[in-house]
Design a protein around this motif. Structure first.
Motif, PDB file in Angstrom:
ATOM      1  N   LEU A 178     -47.362 -54.872  28.479  1.00  0.00           N
ATOM      2  CA  LEU A 178     -47.043 -54.942  26.767  1.00  0.00           C
ATOM      3  C   LEU A 178     -45.928 -53.654  26.793  1.00  0.00           C
ATOM      4  N   LYS A 179     -45.165 -53.818  25.973  1.00  0.00           N
ATOM      5  CA  LYS A 179     -44.290 -52.495  25.290  1.00  0.00           C
ATOM      6  C   LYS A 179     -45.218 -51.644  24.520  1.00  0.00           C
ATOM      7  N   ARG A 180     -44.609 -50.738  24.170  1.00  0.00           N
ATOM      8  CA  ARG A 180     -45.509 -49.585  23.642  1.00  0.00           C
ATOM      9  C   ARG A 180     -45.693 -50.160  22.330  1.00  0.00           C
ATOM     10  N   TYR A 181     -44.689 -50.694  21.458  1.00  0.00           N
ATOM     11  CA  TYR A 181     -44.768 -50.907  20.056  1.00  0.00           C
ATOM     12  C   TYR A 181     -45.824 -52.197  20.090  1.00  0.00           C
ATOM     13  N   GLU A 182     -45.890 -52.933  21.144  1.00  0.00           N
ATOM     14  CA  GLU A 182     -46.771 -54.098  20.882  1.00  0.00           C
ATOM     15  C   GLU A 182     -48.128 -53.623  21.050  1.00  0.00           C
ATOM     16  N   ARG A 183     -48.381 -52.745  21.978  1.00  0.00           N
ATOM     17  CA  ARG A 183     -49.782 -51.950  22.093  1.00  0.00           C
ATOM     18  C   ARG A 183     -50.258 -51.579  20.847  1.00  0.00           C
ATOM     19  N   ILE A 184     -49.447 -50.683  20.172  1.00  0.00           N
ATOM     20  CA  ILE A 184     -49.770 -50.163  19.118  1.00  0.00           C
ATOM     21  C   ILE A 184     -50.072 -51.044  17.949  1.00  0.00           C
ATOM     22  N   ASN A 185     -49.183 -52.241  17.934  1.00  0.00           N
ATOM     23  CA  ASN A 185     -49.576 -53.347  16.987  1.00  0.00           C
ATOM     24  C   ASN A 185     -50.908 -53.867  17.037  1.00  0.00           C
ATOM     25  N   MET A 186     -51.278 -54.289  18.574  1.00  0.00           N
ATOM     26  CA  MET A 186     -52.637 -54.677  18.650  1.00  0.00           C
ATOM     27  C   MET A 186     -53.538 -53.767  18.331  1.00  0.00           C
ATOM     28  N   LEU A 187     -53.410 -52.502  18.754  1.00  0.00           N
ATOM     29  CA  LEU A 187     -54.546 -51.637  18.342  1.00  0.00           C
ATOM     30  C   LEU A 187     -54.875 -51.415  16.792  1.00  0.00           C
ATOM     31  N   THR A 188     -53.902 -51.380  16.252  1.00  0.00           N
ATOM     32  CA  THR A 188     -53.946 -51.063  14.720  1.00  0.00           C
ATOM     33  C   THR A 188     -54.584 -52.548  14.405  1.00  0.00           C
ATOM     34  N   GLU A 215     -56.990 -54.190  15.656  1.00  0.00           N
ATOM     35  CA  GLU A 215     -58.375 -54.036  16.099  1.00  0.00           C
ATOM     36  C   GLU A 215     -58.917 -52.740  15.539  1.00  0.00           C
ATOM     37  N   GLY A 216     -58.256 -52.106  14.887  1.00  0.00           N
ATOM     38  CA  GLY A 216     -58.707 -50.744  14.020  1.00  0.00           C
ATOM     39  C   GLY A 216     -58.888 -49.617  15.249  1.00  0.00           C
ATOM     40  N   ARG A 217     -58.511 -49.766  16.309  1.00  0.00           N
ATOM     41  CA  ARG A 217     -58.611 -48.990  17.416  1.00  0.00           C
ATOM     42  C   ARG A 217     -57.489 -47.708  17.400  1.00  0.00           C
ATOM     43  N   TRP A 218     -56.325 -47.752  16.309  1.00  0.00           N
ATOM     44  CA  TRP A 218     -55.499 -46.987  16.372  1.00  0.00           C
ATOM     45  C   TRP A 218     -55.554 -46.174  15.033  1.00  0.00           C
ATOM     46  N   LYS A 219     -55.118 -45.021  14.903  1.00  0.00           N
ATOM     47  CA  LYS A 219     -54.983 -44.207  13.659  1.00  0.00           C
ATOM     48  C   LYS A 219     -53.737 -43.356  13.409  1.00  0.00           C
ATOM     49  N   GLU A 220     -53.195 -43.652  12.267  1.00  0.00           N
ATOM     50  CA  GLU A 220     -51.908 -43.129  12.014  1.00  0.00           C
ATOM     51  C   GLU A 220     -51.686 -41.486  12.562  1.00  0.00           C
ATOM     52  N   LEU A 232     -52.426 -43.649  25.290  1.00  0.00           N
ATOM     53  CA  LEU A 232     -52.822 -44.856  24.426  1.00  0.00           C
ATOM     54  C   LEU A 232     -53.881 -45.524  25.197  1.00  0.00           C
ATOM     55  N   PRO A 233     -54.776 -46.147  24.628  1.00  0.00           N
ATOM     56  CA  PRO A 233     -55.937 -46.919  25.330  1.00  0.00           C
ATOM     57  C   PRO A 233     -55.234 -48.247  25.730  1.00  0.00           C
ATOM     58  N   LYS A 234     -55.873 -48.780  27.008  1.00  0.00           N
ATOM     59  CA  LYS A 234     -55.446 -49.971  27.687  1.00  0.00           C
ATOM     60  C   LYS A 234     -55.530 -51.183  26.703  1.00  0.00           C
TER      61      LYS A 234
END
Length: 52
Positions: free
Chosen positions: A20-30, A32-37, A45-47
């Protein structure tokens, strides 16, 4: 000059991407609630696995 059959772009079956591209990974993590601003974007970045 002809094109090799393996290089033809066919609209039939697309192969599933396994990276995945970086922005796609960040969108998935947000989602799921695993990404904080404010976290680092470039390293650590988590896998994630692509959505089927």
């Amino acid at each position: 000059m002809s094109r090799h059959p393996s290089l033809k772009s066919s609209g039939k079956i697309r192969k599933k991407r396994n990276v995945l591209k970086r922005y796609e990974r960040i969108n998935m993590l947000t989602a799921e609630g695993r990404w904080k601003e404010g976290q680092k974007v470039l390293s650590g970045l988590p896998k994630t696995k692509p959505i089927d």
